[in-house]
Design a protein around this motif. Structure first.
Motif, short mmCIF file in Angstrom:
data_model
loop_
_atom_site.label_atom_id
_atom_site.label_comp_id
_atom_site.label_asym_id
_atom_site.label_seq_id
_atom_site.Cartn_x
_atom_site.Cartn_y
_atom_site.Cartn_z
N VAL A 37 28.26 15.36 20.42
CA VAL A 37 27.14 14.79 21.71
C VAL A 37 26.28 14.45 21.42
CG1 VAL A 37 26.39 15.55 24.20
CG2 VAL A 37 29.17 15.72 23.52
N SER A 38 25.96 15.30 20.54
CA SER A 38 24.48 15.24 19.45
C SER A 38 23.82 13.77 19.28
CB SER A 38 24.22 16.19 18.90
OG SER A 38 24.60 16.16 17.91
N ARG A 39 24.92 13.68 18.87
CA ARG A 39 25.06 12.06 17.98
C ARG A 39 25.10 10.64 19.05
NH1 ARG A 39 28.92 10.69 13.12
NH2 ARG A 39 28.06 8.42 12.59
N PHE A 40 25.63 11.01 19.87
CA PHE A 40 25.06 10.35 21.03
C PHE A 40 23.96 10.16 21.57
CE2 PHE A 40 30.06 9.32 20.42
CZ PHE A 40 30.11 8.02 19.91
N ILE A 41 23.72 11.35 21.93
CA ILE A 41 22.41 11.00 22.45
C ILE A 41 21.44 11.36 21.50
CG2 ILE A 41 20.25 12.93 23.03
CD1 ILE A 41 23.30 14.26 24.90
N PHE A 42 21.23 11.00 20.72
CA PHE A 42 19.88 11.45 19.76
C PHE A 42 20.33 9.68 18.72
CE2 PHE A 42 19.76 15.67 20.07
CZ PHE A 42 19.01 16.06 20.55
N LYS A 43 20.99 8.62 18.49
CA LYS A 43 21.11 7.82 18.27
C LYS A 43 19.67 6.70 18.73
CE LYS A 43 24.36 4.37 17.66
NZ LYS A 43 25.81 3.43 17.92
N ASP A 44 19.03 6.37 17.34
CA ASP A 44 17.89 5.17 17.90
C ASP A 44 19.11 3.97 18.20
OD1 ASP A 44 16.35 6.60 16.06
OD2 ASP A 44 16.55 6.30 14.69
N LYS A 45 18.22 3.23 20.03
CA LYS A 45 18.64 2.12 20.36
C LYS A 45 17.89 1.47 19.31
CE LYS A 45 19.75 4.57 23.79
NZ LYS A 45 19.63 5.88 23.76
N PRO A 46 18.10 0.43 19.61
CA PRO A 46 17.82 -1.39 18.48
C PRO A 46 16.34 -1.25 19.82
CG PRO A 46 20.02 -1.56 18.93
CD PRO A 46 20.05 -0.54 19.29
N ILE A 47 15.36 -2.09 19.08
CA ILE A 47 14.14 -2.46 19.43
C ILE A 47 14.48 -4.45 20.08
CG2 ILE A 47 13.10 0.20 19.06
CD1 ILE A 47 11.08 -1.65 17.61
N GLY A 48 15.13 -4.41 19.56
CA GLY A 48 15.17 -6.32 19.11
C GLY A 48 15.96 -6.44 18.01
N SER A 49 15.93 -7.83 17.42
CA SER A 49 16.79 -8.86 17.24
C SER A 49 16.14 -9.37 15.71
CB SER A 49 17.32 -9.67 17.51
OG SER A 49 17.92 -9.39 18.55
N LEU A 50 16.89 -9.30 14.40
CA LEU A 50 16.41 -10.12 12.73
C LEU A 50 17.13 -11.27 13.25
CD1 LEU A 50 14.24 -10.43 10.61
CD2 LEU A 50 16.59 -9.27 9.82
N LEU A 63 13.90 -15.44 8.51
CA LEU A 63 13.65 -14.63 9.48
C LEU A 63 12.51 -15.15 10.70
CD1 LEU A 63 13.59 -12.06 6.19
CD2 LEU A 63 15.54 -13.28 7.59
N PHE A 64 13.29 -14.29 11.35
CA PHE A 64 12.70 -14.24 12.55
C PHE A 64 12.65 -12.76 13.73
CE2 PHE A 64 13.70 -18.67 11.93
CZ PHE A 64 12.78 -19.21 12.45
N LEU A 65 11.66 -12.21 13.81
CA LEU A 65 11.65 -10.94 14.94
C LEU A 65 11.99 -11.42 15.92
CD1 LEU A 65 11.67 -7.62 14.43
CD2 LEU A 65 9.89 -7.96 14.17
N GLU A 66 13.08 -11.38 16.94
CA GLU A 66 12.81 -10.90 18.02
C GLU A 66 12.81 -9.70 19.33
OE1 GLU A 66 16.42 -13.30 18.89
OE2 GLU A 66 15.18 -15.22 17.92
N ILE A 67 11.94 -9.32 19.14
CA ILE A 67 11.57 -8.14 19.77
C ILE A 67 11.68 -7.56 21.24
CG2 ILE A 67 10.07 -5.58 20.23
CD1 ILE A 67 8.96 -6.92 17.98
N ASP A 68 12.71 -7.04 22.02
CA ASP A 68 13.29 -6.52 23.73
C ASP A 68 11.68 -6.22 24.27
OD1 ASP A 68 15.59 -7.58 23.02
OD2 ASP A 68 16.69 -5.20 22.83
N GLY A 70 9.66 -3.77 25.66
CA GLY A 70 9.12 -2.08 25.87
C GLY A 70 9.79 -2.00 24.38
N GLY A 71 9.30 -3.18 23.28
CA GLY A 71 9.75 -2.63 22.13
C GLY A 71 9.00 -2.13 21.14
N MET A 72 7.87 -3.00 21.57
CA MET A 72 7.14 -2.65 20.54
C MET A 72 6.28 -1.64 20.90
SD MET A 72 5.41 -4.88 19.28
CE MET A 72 3.21 -4.48 18.67
N ASP A 73 6.41 -0.31 22.10
CA ASP A 73 5.59 0.81 21.68
C ASP A 73 6.49 1.58 21.48
OD1 ASP A 73 4.08 0.12 24.11
OD2 ASP A 73 5.97 0.28 25.79
N ASP A 74 8.25 1.71 20.97
CA ASP A 74 8.63 1.72 19.57
C ASP A 74 8.04 1.75 18.61
OD1 ASP A 74 10.22 2.70 21.76
OD2 ASP A 74 11.67 1.52 21.72
N ILE A 75 8.17 0.78 18.28
CA ILE A 75 6.86 0.17 16.96
C ILE A 75 5.99 1.46 16.41
CG2 ILE A 75 5.65 -1.71 15.39
CD1 ILE A 75 7.80 -3.66 16.54
#
Length: 94
Positions: A37-50, A63-68, A70-75
Motif C-alpha cells: 500500500v505504501s509503495r502505491f501511495i508514495f509513488k512519484d507521478k510523472p509531471i510531463g513527457s519527454l 528532445l522536447f519537454l512537455e510539462i502537464d 501543474g507540473g511546474m510547481d513540482d519541479i
C-alpha cells in the motif's frame, strides 16, 4: 540430531501447533500489505513527457519537454521528477 539433545530425545508435541504461530503469521501478512500500500501511495507521478524525435536522419535526435498542467510547481518543490518518454517521429520518410 538436534532433537536427540532434548530431554527424553523426543520432539515436543506442541512445537508445531498452528495456534501458537498465528500471531506471527498475521504480523508478516500485515507488514507485506503495508509495504504494498505504501509503495502505491508514495509513488512519484510523472509531471510531463519527454518526447524523442528521430525523424531527421541528417541531424541528431531532438528532445522536447512537455510539462502537464501543474507540473511546474513540482519541479520547484522536488529534487527529482519523473517523466513519461514518448518516441514519436513527425517527419515521414517517403
Amino acid at each position: 540430531m538436534i532433537f536427540e539433545k532434548l530431554p527424553g530425545g523426543k520432539i515436543p508435541e506442541n512445537i508445531f501447533r498452528k495456534e501458537e504461530h498465528m500471531p506471527l503469521i498475521w504480523l508478516l501478512v500485515g507488514i507485506l500489505i503495508g509495504l504494498l500500500v505504501s509503495r502505491f501511495i508514495f509513488k512519484d507521478k510523472p509531471i510531463g513527457s519527454l518526447r524523442v524525435d528521430q525523424s531527421d536522419p541528417d541531424s541528431g535526435t531532438y528532445l522536447f519537454l512537455e510539462i502537464d498542467r501543474g507540473g511546474m510547481d513540482d519541479i520547484y518543490k522536488k529534487q527529482t521528477v519523473r517523466l513519461r518518454v514518448k518516441i514519436e517521429d513527425y517527419i515521414s520518410h517517403k
